[in-house]
Design an enzyme around this catalytic site. Structure first.
Site, PDB file in Angstrom:
ATOM      1  N   LYS A 138      -6.902   3.606   8.493  1.00  0.00           N
ATOM      2  CA  LYS A 138      -5.964   4.592   7.949  1.00  0.00           C
ATOM      3  C   LYS A 138      -6.525   6.010   8.045  1.00  0.00           C
ATOM      4  O   LYS A 138      -5.798   6.973   8.303  1.00  0.00           O
ATOM      5  CB  LYS A 138      -5.632   4.234   6.501  1.00  0.00           C
TER       6      LYS A 138
ATOM      7  N   SER B 227       0.801  -1.224   0.000  1.00  0.00           N
ATOM      8  CA  SER B 227       0.000   0.000   0.000  1.00  0.00           C
ATOM      9  C   SER B 227       0.836   1.278   0.000  1.00  0.00           C
ATOM     10  O   SER B 227       0.291   2.366  -0.160  1.00  0.00           O
ATOM     11  CB  SER B 227      -0.945   0.007   1.202  1.00  0.00           C
TER      12      SER B 227
END
Length: 812
Positions: A752, A709
């Site tokens: 996140k 990511s």
């Protein structure tokens, strides 16, 4: 008896196959009767008529009765053909086999019920050329089909006929229900052709199509071989049946013998004082008087009780047998608690015990609503997954309280032995039931709420695979008959509400994961943690430590300080520990009768808890080229991380540091190669990559990091380092990159986003395919954030890289 006499005729109708053909003159000359060009056809359901054999048939169909009467009053000749499907009630020309037998009606008998019994004799075979009409009965054009006889010198044919005769006699010997006169007939039939046809007619087969194949066989030798094969098959079947009957007869005799001996043994035991007068055995008998359990369980219990009553208490096997019978009695079996179907009360209880977790609460209320509407429903298998400390395990107790059910918890962490789930065979020393059945017994009902905690931490070794055993437990289609090795009986788990918990669903067996409803229980916002602390954690710890609520008050600001400076988690477990530490400090002061203020300040918290353990994660600005903020997911929730890139004179070497995993290192290589391939668009001189070494670093090197990511973050950092352009202020990003520059979606979006909010981030860049994940998140989590969805890495560069150079930019 002469062979042309009729013996034991068993009437059959055109739907029956169990008959003995009638024996006629085996040497009758079938050449005397000529086959007409056109024949009316009589369909037979489960019978096949062979040449020279005579069979009685009972006819009930109107069309067939008309045919028989018309033919009997004229030539007495008709065609007989077998139906392809015996279930067809009104067969047409398409429903008949094309090979049949010319037959002559010998006699008609009118039955009292209106049916007609006809005795017919087969003359010769024929082929159906075409069908003329179906009404009032089937009329067809036919032609003779001759038998092909072996040469008179063919000795093999004679041996085959002899084998057929012997096999037929063997079948009769094994079938006592068949008339033994048939054996006399078979022994005295001299014509080989007639012997084949007679035995074929007499043979019991599963399907008429097997006899039809014999009828259609032109070569007599081949017909005899096929018949021999069917006879041998019939012999094998009859032998098996006779063996089974013999065994059953033997077992019945054995049971009678055991019954007699058991009665004698019971009397002897009573005389010796070791009979069923033992108090413990009597107590078991008393307990089961009104016991509700399945019939097969009651039968097993009675059998095992009789075994127990015959045992001497001093025998070593007695305790093991007693424990088994006692466990059977203690299981709830058909006892179910009544669910509290007050949906508003259930929602109130769930809201009282847990803050948030809306998806889980909604699923439980849906389940209750369906039970209320339908009255019954298989329980769902729910898996709550998320970081530690978010309330997954404690939720099970709340669900049980809301439903009015008993509650059980099974910890699966570190479980390696399959027997822990299925139990051990009761014959083993120290045998025990599996944890599932033990929990059912403790709960006292067959429909408790059971938490299977830490299902992602189940292990595998030489003792078996517990995850495989859980497949049956957690499959709604199978757990209605869960088999525990100890009780050796099936137990219905379909009414049990299983709730499993996990931190990392990637560690769960795929087949196991497929059987569960996955519900994401993500981390909490700081505002949510403050509410949880005020509503649940603080009152709970005050009660545990015996401190009155009036003696301690913590403001929202103080709670926020504890959360940010002394905990680093998505849940609230560490927060509860810190609050407990504060309350213990206050409790100590109260116990020593020292003066202490009830409202604590941030300064007081520093005195109690010491220096802050964590520095607040904050965005660090955009003053340096090659430094970009990324977003990461961990088991403790989301975090921000900084990707740092620096250049130094050299030969274009790439150095990667920061304790990165293989996937993350590959992302760095892909990012660099993409920037190299598109250097012209970024106005980077091509020779720059040969003259400058690249060092990519991710801080906090003691912590392992991996995953794809950070791909777009690395690419942006490398592009910024070579162009010396500033990165837009207040931006964080996450997304995987491909060599083509496509930005792929990643997971852990909610965690996140929470990390970004904690760090003061305002803009978040992520793949357009992650937009669906954002739409599933509550607005409260998204407040103050702006999302920028991208398709390619160049979209990231266009947004994140400013045209402005950093201060003191190096000329590349």
């Amino acid at each position: 008896m002469k062979l042309n006499d009729i013996f034991i005729p068993e009437q059959i109708d055109d739907e029956d196959v169990n008959y003995i053909p009638i024996v006629v003159n085996q040497e009758s000359d079938d050449k005397v009767t000529k086959t007409p060009d056109q024949l009316p056809l009589l369909p037979l359901r489960n019978a096949v008529l062979f040449t020279r054999t005579v069979i009685p048939i009972t006819i009930s169909r109107e069309k067939s009765i008309k045919l028989i009467r018309d033919v009997y009053n004229s030539s007495k000749l008709l065609g007989v053909s077998t139906q392809k499907d015996s279930k067809t009630d009104n067969p047409g020309s398409a429903d008949l086999y094309t090979v049949g037998t010319l037959a002559k009606i010998l006699k008609i008998i009118e039955m009292p019920d209106g049916a007609v019994t006809a005795i017919i004799q087969g003359i010769r075979r024929f082929d159906i050329i075409e069908y003329i009409h179906d009404e009032p009965y089937i009329l067809a054009r036919v032609r003779d089909r001759a038998d092909i006889r072996p040469a008179s010198s063919d000795s093999e044919y004679g041996n085959i006929i002899s084998s057929v005769r012997d096999a037929a006699l063997h079948v009769l010997k094994l079938s006592p229900h068949l008339p033994q006169e048939a054996a006399f007939a078979i022994k005295n039939i001299e014509s080989r052709t007639f012997l084949i046809n007679f035995i074929a007619s007499n043979l019991e087969v599963e399907e008429p199509s097997e006899k039809q194949k014999l009828l259609e066989e032109d070569h007599l030798k081949q017909r005899a071989l096929k018949l021999l094969e069917l006879l041998n098959k019939q012999i094998d079947i009859l032998k098996i049946k006779n063996d089974i009957q013999q065994k059953v007869h033997t077992e019945i005799n054995q049971q009678q013998r055991e019954y007699y001996l058991n009665n004698q043994l019971k009397t002897i035991q009573e005389e010796l004082g070791i009979g069923n007068n033992r108090d413990e055995v009597k107590e078991l008998r008393e307990k089961v008087k009104d016991k509700q359990w399945p019939k097969e369980v009651a039968e097993v219990f009675e059998k095992e009780m009789q075994k127990l009553e015959r045992m001497n208490p001093n025998y070593g096997d007695y305790p093991m047998q007693f424990n088994y019978v006692e466990f059977l009695v203690e299981l709830p079996w058909l006892h179910y608690s009544t669910d509290n179907l007050d949906l508003k009360n259930a929602q109130k209880i769930l809201d009282e015990d847990h803050f948030g977790l809306e998806k889980v609460k909604e699923r439980i209320l849906e389940y209750l609503a369906i039970i209320k509407l339908k009255g019954d429903m298989k329980s769902p298998i729910i898996c709550l997954y998320g970081p530690p400390g978010v309330g997954k395990t404690s939720l099970g107790k709340s669900v049980a309280r809301a439903l009015g059910r008993s509650f059980g918890r099974i910890s699966l962490g570190g479980l390696h032995d399959e027997a822990e789930i299925r139990g051990h065979r009761k014959t083993y020393i120290g045998a025990m039931p599996g944890r599932i059945i033990q929990t059912i017994r403790k709960s006292g009902t067959s429909n408790p709420v059971i938490i299977l905690d830490e299902i992602d931490k189940v292990g595998t070794d030489f003792r078996g695979d517990p995850a495989a055993a859980l497949l049956e437990v957690l499959d709604p289609e199978q757990n209605g008959a869960f088999h525990d090795n100890y009780i050796d009986l099936d137990y219905d788990l379909s009414k049990v509400l299983f709730i499993t918990t996990a931190n990392n669903i990637g560690n769960i067996h795929p087949a196991l994961r497929d059987r569960m409803e996955m519900i994401d229980v993500s981390g909490y916002l700081i505002e949510e943690k403050i509410e949880i602390a005020k509503r649940y954690l603080l009152p709970k710890q005050l009660e545990i430590h015996g401190v009155k609520p009036s003696k301690l008050k913590l403001s929202d600001k103080v709670l926020e300080s504890i959360i940010e400076l002394y905990t680093r988690e998505s849940g609230v477990r560490s927060l509860e520990k810190q609050l407990a530490k504060v309350i213990r400090y206050v409790g100590k002061k109260i116990a020593f009768e020292e003066n202490i203020k009830s409202t604590l300040t941030e300064k007081d918290i520093t005195t109690i808890l010491g220096a802050p353990k964590f520095l607040k994660e904050l965005y660090q600005g955009n003053d340096f080229a090659g430094v970009v903020t990324g977003l990461a997911w961990t088991e403790n929730g989301g975090e921000i991380l900084f990707i740092e890139t620096s250049l130094s004179r050299g030969k274009g070497n790439l150095t990667i540091t920061g304790n990165l995993g293989d996937v993350m290192k590959e992302s760095a290589v892909i990012a660099l190669e993409y920037v190299k391939a598109h250097a012209d668009k970024l106005n980077i001189p091509s020779e720059a990559f040969d003259n400058w070494n690249i060092h990519l670093h991710v801080p906090e090197g003691a912590i392992p990091k991996d995953g794809p990511s950070a791909g777009i973050t690395m690419a942006t950092a490398i592009a910024s380092a070579f162009t010396q352009r500033k990165v837009r202020k207040g931006v964080a990003m996450t997304g995987e990159i491909t060599l083509r520059g496509k930005v792929l979606p990643v997971g852990g979006i909610k965690e996140k986003i929470l990390a970004a909010k904690r760090a003061g981030i305002k803009d978040i860049v992520l793949s357009r395919e992650n937009e669906k994940d954002i739409k599933e998140i509550k607005d409260i989590y998204l407040r103050g954030l702006t999302f920028h969805y991208v398709d390619t890495i160049y979209d990231v560069f266009d947004f994140a890289l400013l045209t402005e150079k950093v201060k003191g930019a190096v000329k590349i």
